[in-house]
Design an enzyme around this catalytic site. Structure first.
Site, PDB file in Angstrom:
ATOM      1  N   PHE A   1       0.948  -1.262  -0.166  1.00 23.09           N
ATOM      2  CA  PHE A   1      -0.019  -0.105   0.003  1.00 23.09           C
ATOM      3  C   PHE A   1       0.879   1.295   0.032  1.00 23.09           C
ATOM      4  O   PHE A   1       1.955   1.207   0.736  1.00 23.09           O
ATOM      5  CB  PHE A   1      -1.119  -0.045   1.444  1.00 23.09           C
ATOM      6  CG  PHE A   1      -2.177  -1.089   1.428  1.00 23.09           C
ATOM      7  CD1 PHE A   1      -1.692  -2.447   1.127  1.00 23.09           C
ATOM      8  CD2 PHE A   1      -3.049  -0.605   0.780  1.00 23.09           C
ATOM      9  CE1 PHE A   1      -2.660  -3.349   1.129  1.00 23.09           C
ATOM     10  CE2 PHE A   1      -4.455  -1.462   0.785  1.00 23.09           C
ATOM     11  CZ  PHE A   1      -3.891  -3.058   0.799  1.00 23.09           C
ATOM     12  N   ALA A   2       0.583   2.264  -0.988  1.00 24.66           N
ATOM     13  CA  ALA A   2       1.290   3.206  -1.096  1.00 24.66           C
ATOM     14  C   ALA A   2       0.163   4.604  -1.126  1.00 24.66           C
ATOM     15  O   ALA A   2       0.033   5.150  -2.309  1.00 24.66           O
ATOM     16  CB  ALA A   2       2.366   3.323  -2.131  1.00 24.66           C
TER      17      ALA A   2
ATOM     18  N   TYR B   1       3.161   8.014   0.984  1.00 21.96           N
ATOM     19  CA  TYR B   1       4.133   6.754   1.130  1.00 21.96           C
ATOM     20  C   TYR B   1       4.326   6.269  -0.297  1.00 21.96           C
ATOM     21  O   TYR B   1       5.268   5.253  -0.657  1.00 21.96           O
ATOM     22  CB  TYR B   1       3.392   5.883   1.687  1.00 21.96           C
ATOM     23  CG  TYR B   1       3.619   5.735   3.357  1.00 21.96           C
ATOM     24  CD1 TYR B   1       3.175   6.902   4.096  1.00 21.96           C
ATOM     25  CD2 TYR B   1       4.227   4.724   4.033  1.00 21.96           C
ATOM     26  CE1 TYR B   1       3.655   7.085   5.504  1.00 21.96           C
ATOM     27  CE2 TYR B   1       4.328   4.628   5.417  1.00 21.96           C
ATOM     28  CZ  TYR B   1       3.919   5.777   6.081  1.00 21.96           C
ATOM     29  OH  TYR B   1       4.282   5.998   7.372  1.00 21.96           O
TER      30      TYR B   1
ATOM     31  N   ASP C   1       4.763  -4.155   4.293  1.00 28.46           N
ATOM     32  CA  ASP C   1       4.695  -2.760   4.625  1.00 28.46           C
ATOM     33  C   ASP C   1       5.446  -2.074   3.268  1.00 28.46           C
ATOM     34  O   ASP C   1       6.490  -2.792   2.859  1.00 28.46           O
ATOM     35  CB  ASP C   1       5.597  -2.220   5.840  1.00 28.46           C
ATOM     36  CG  ASP C   1       4.263  -1.868   6.816  1.00 28.46           C
ATOM     37  OD1 ASP C   1       3.450  -2.379   6.849  1.00 28.46           O
ATOM     38  OD2 ASP C   1       4.992  -1.420   7.691  1.00 28.46           O
ATOM     39  N   VAL C   2       5.340  -1.179   2.980  1.00 22.16           N
ATOM     40  CA  VAL C   2       6.048  -0.500   1.817  1.00 22.16           C
ATOM     41  C   VAL C   2       7.192   0.442   2.298  1.00 22.16           C
ATOM     42  O   VAL C   2       8.209   0.664   1.320  1.00 22.16           O
ATOM     43  CB  VAL C   2       5.140   0.453   0.981  1.00 22.16           C
ATOM     44  CG1 VAL C   2       4.856   1.906   1.572  1.00 22.16           C
ATOM     45  CG2 VAL C   2       5.589   0.722  -0.460  1.00 22.16           C
ATOM     46  N   ASP C   3       7.396   0.814   3.489  1.00 18.17           N
ATOM     47  CA  ASP C   3       8.547   1.624   3.917  1.00 18.17           C
ATOM     48  C   ASP C   3       9.843   0.752   4.461  1.00 18.17           C
ATOM     49  O   ASP C   3      10.232   0.881   5.404  1.00 18.17           O
ATOM     50  CB  ASP C   3       8.061   2.361   5.141  1.00 18.17           C
ATOM     51  CG  ASP C   3       7.483   1.522   6.258  1.00 18.17           C
ATOM     52  OD1 ASP C   3       7.154   0.581   5.956  1.00 18.17           O
ATOM     53  OD2 ASP C   3       7.555   2.175   7.446  1.00 18.17           O
TER      54      ASP C   3
ATOM     55  N   THR D   1       2.997  -6.707  23.302  1.00 13.89           N
ATOM     56  CA  THR D   1       2.025  -5.512  23.368  1.00 13.89           C
ATOM     57  C   THR D   1       0.768  -5.812  22.675  1.00 13.89           C
ATOM     58  O   THR D   1       0.386  -5.050  21.743  1.00 13.89           O
ATOM     59  CB  THR D   1       2.664  -4.328  22.567  1.00 13.89           C
ATOM     60  OG1 THR D   1       3.281  -4.716  21.331  1.00 13.89           O
ATOM     61  CG2 THR D   1       3.864  -3.704  23.256  1.00 13.89           C
TER      62      THR D   1
ATOM     63  N   GLU E   1      -2.472  -4.875  13.592  1.00 12.83           N
ATOM     64  CA  GLU E   1      -1.316  -5.766  14.096  1.00 12.83           C
ATOM     65  C   GLU E   1      -1.937  -6.544  15.356  1.00 12.83           C
ATOM     66  O   GLU E   1      -1.599  -7.588  15.705  1.00 12.83           O
ATOM     67  CB  GLU E   1      -0.311  -5.088  14.257  1.00 12.83           C
ATOM     68  CG  GLU E   1       0.768  -6.038  14.941  1.00 12.83           C
ATOM     69  CD  GLU E   1       2.459  -5.034  15.135  1.00 12.83           C
ATOM     70  OE1 GLU E   1       3.091  -5.356  14.013  1.00 12.83           O
ATOM     71  OE2 GLU E   1       2.509  -4.398  16.035  1.00 12.83           O
TER      72      GLU E   1
ATOM     73  N   ASP F   1      14.900  -4.171  11.611  1.00 12.28           N
ATOM     74  CA  ASP F   1      15.108  -2.563  11.680  1.00 12.28           C
ATOM     75  C   ASP F   1      16.398  -2.477  12.457  1.00 12.28           C
ATOM     76  O   ASP F   1      16.623  -2.828  13.422  1.00 12.28           O
ATOM     77  CB  ASP F   1      13.870  -1.975  12.475  1.00 12.28           C
ATOM     78  CG  ASP F   1      13.768  -0.315  12.715  1.00 12.28           C
ATOM     79  OD1 ASP F   1      15.013  -0.009  12.571  1.00 12.28           O
ATOM     80  OD2 ASP F   1      12.656   0.187  12.464  1.00 12.28           O
TER      81      ASP F   1
HETATM   82  C1  5GW Z   1       0.806   7.513   7.509  1.00 15.41           C
HETATM   83  C2  5GW Z   1       1.107   8.363   8.838  1.00 15.41           C
HETATM   84  C3  5GW Z   1       1.233   7.343   9.857  1.00 15.41           C
HETATM   85  C4  5GW Z   1       1.326   6.057   9.734  1.00 15.41           C
HETATM   86  C5  5GW Z   1       1.108   5.549   8.470  1.00 15.41           C
HETATM   87  C6  5GW Z   1       0.935   6.098   7.389  1.00 15.41           C
HETATM   88  C7  5GW Z   1       0.847   5.608   6.291  1.00 15.41           C
HETATM   89  C8  5GW Z   1       0.843   4.325   5.887  1.00 15.41           C
HETATM   90  C9  5GW Z   1       0.489   6.262   4.886  1.00 15.41           C
HETATM   91  O1  5GW Z   1       0.259   7.623   5.028  1.00 15.41           O
HETATM   92  N1  5GW Z   1       0.079   5.576   3.673  1.00 15.41           N
HETATM   93  C10 5GW Z   1       0.336   4.421   3.642  1.00 15.41           C
HETATM   94  O2  5GW Z   1       0.318   3.958   2.372  1.00 15.41           O
HETATM   95  N2  5GW Z   1       0.636   3.512   4.989  1.00 15.41           N
HETATM   96  C11 5GW Z   1       0.857   2.170   4.639  1.00 15.41           C
HETATM   97  O3  5GW Z   1       0.557   1.617   5.718  1.00 15.41           O
HETATM   98  C12 5GW Z   1       2.196   1.535   4.023  1.00 15.41           C
HETATM   99  O4  5GW Z   1       2.005   0.682   3.272  1.00 15.41           O
HETATM  100  C13 5GW Z   1       2.911   1.720   5.230  1.00 15.41           C
HETATM  101  O5  5GW Z   1       3.969   0.579   5.091  1.00 15.41           O
HETATM  102  C14 5GW Z   1       1.671   0.816   5.929  1.00 15.41           C
HETATM  103  C15 5GW Z   1       1.913   0.828   7.699  1.00 15.41           C
HETATM  104  O6  5GW Z   1       2.376   2.095   8.024  1.00 15.41           O
HETATM  105  P1  5GW Z   1       3.650   2.287   8.799  1.00 15.41           P
HETATM  106  O7  5GW Z   1       4.767   1.794   7.932  1.00 15.41           O
HETATM  107  O8  5GW Z   1       4.010   3.733   8.878  1.00 15.41           O
HETATM  108  O9  5GW Z   1       3.707   1.605  10.058  1.00 15.41           O
HETATM  109  P2  5GW Z   1       5.016   1.174  10.864  1.00 15.41           P
HETATM  110  O10 5GW Z   1       4.422   0.608  12.079  1.00 15.41           O
HETATM  111  O11 5GW Z   1       6.152   0.436  10.141  1.00 15.41           O
HETATM  112  O12 5GW Z   1       5.568   2.503  11.228  1.00 15.41           O
HETATM  113 MN    MN Z   2       6.249   0.074   8.135  1.00 11.69          MN
END
Ligand code: 5GW
Ligand code: MN
Length: 364
Positions: free
Chosen positions: A125-126, A130, A215-217, A249, A307, A330
């Protein structure tokens, strides 16, 4: 006056009613026995036919079930007294493998998977900002993810025009899919469950054998191949691989659908890397989405959103394979000895730019 009339009527007609009943029972029985075309008979014969067709199908399967036959292969044989890994758990008490570097023979697994002739679907998801992660994600996936196999990258985005034009190898394809964006990040994260379950039914079931949902990040940094595939799998979260239950958690409020009591649960699984066959991923995502909605209707939101629900699901639907934290690392967690490879790494986020707000403690 009226009463006498009724009594007289019954006195006269009772024997008539009796004989009528007897006669109709007789005729019904007669037709039941003889007529082939009676609707009841037809119904029963359809039932029997379906049953026999079913068992015929099963018999057919005996001769027609696909055979996987390996060619001659030369490799070092396993040894009962030489476990491949002695420093980490490689199987759960319900006999699901835990995948670590050095615990599997990739050549055997590749050959077996190749003969299944399947495509692997990778969902990402982007949404909103993202999309900036897509280029590196897709480029590194081409180098490390399911190399030599067919892959469909399903990219869910609100901005299909922003999906970069990454060239992919033969048998691989990028499929942008437009979805709406949600204003709250929690909602973006959680709605992944709804979208994956919807598309599993609409599309994935006809296009791929397995789904991998990540996740995409992130960036691929080392081999991630067919060793991960199984009916239902998830990754051990890099922050909790050595933790006791009480430190997980999990959602601990018992009015949430994601609630897990203190004395239950096996691992703390990451929401950022799960998958399985399309039917199993469909069941999982559908159930998690329904639980998320049930919570929402009572103004609840689980502590770690989807989660938490995923972790709840896995307490009662044990995964058939578990990926070690090699598959979701990470660098904030350092480089411990047991970690031979960092296959899939979190890309450091500039929280101020990428996100508007988010809890500060680590979660991948
Ligand atoms: C935006 C702000 C805060 C948290 C998530 C988002 C966000 C997540 C977004 O604006 N757009 C988006 O596509 N995502 C999707 O949700 C991405 O695929 C992302 O990898 C996934 C989970 O959010 P992350 O990666 O920020 O969560 P953590 O727990 O890995 O930091
Ligand atoms: Mn992530």
């Amino acid at each position: 006056m009226d009463r006498t009339r009724i009594r007289v009527f019954f006195k006269c007609s009772a024997p008539l009613i009796f004989w009528l009943c007897l006669l109709s029972t007789f005729f019904l029985g007669f037709f039941w026995q003889t007529s082939e075309g009676h609707w009841l008979n037809r119904g029963i014969s359809i039932l029997c036919e379906t049953q026999s067709r079913l068992s015929r199908n099963k018999t057919d399967l005996l001769d027609n079930s696909p055979e996987i036959e390996l060619p001659r292969m030369v490799y070092t044989k396993a040894h009962i007294f030489k476990p491949l890994r002695t420093d980490v758990l490689t199987v759960t008490p319900w006999f699901a493998p835990i995948v670590w570097e050095g615990s599997y023979n990739l050549d055997i697994l590749n050959e077996q998977f190749r003969q299944k002739n399947m495509t692997v679907g990778l969902t990402i998801f982007a949404i909103k900002k993202y999309v900036v992660f897509l280029q590196r994600f897709l480029e590194t996936a081409e180098t490390y993810f399911m190399v030599g196999h067919r892959v469909k990258y399903y990219v869910f985005t609100d901005r299909p025009e922003a999906v970069p034009n990454v060239t992919v190898k033969d048998g691989r394809e990028i499929v942008p899919l437009k979805v709406q964006n949600y204003s709250r990040w929690q909602e973006i994260s959680m709605r992944r469950m709804e979208i994956i379950s919807y598309f599993s039914k609409q599309r994935f079931i006809n296009e791929v054998g397995f789904l991998v949902c990540v996740d995409v990040d992130m960036r691929f940094n080392d081999h991630v191949g067919v060793e991960i595939l199984s009916e239902l799998f998830d990754t051990i979260h890099p922050g909790f691989y050595a933790s006791e239950r009480k430190a997980f958690t999990y959602e601990r409020r018992n009015n949430s659908k994601a609630f897990i009591p203190q004395d239950e649960g096996d691992f703390y699984y990451a929401g950022g890397f799960f998958g399985g066959t399309v039917d199993k991923v469909y069941q999982l995502t559908k159930k998690c989405h329904e639980a998320i909605m049930a919570d929402k209707n009572r103004s609840m939101e689980a502590i770690w959103q989807e989660e938490s629900h995923l972790n709840k699901y896995f307490v009662y639907h044990k995964p058939t394979k578990i990926l070690s934290p090699e598959y979701l690392w990470d660098n904030n967690f350092g480089s411990p000895q047991f970690l031979k490879k960092k296959r899939f790494l979190a890309v450091p986020k500039n929280h101020a730019v990428i996100r508007n707000r988010r809890n500060s403690h680590l979660k991948c």
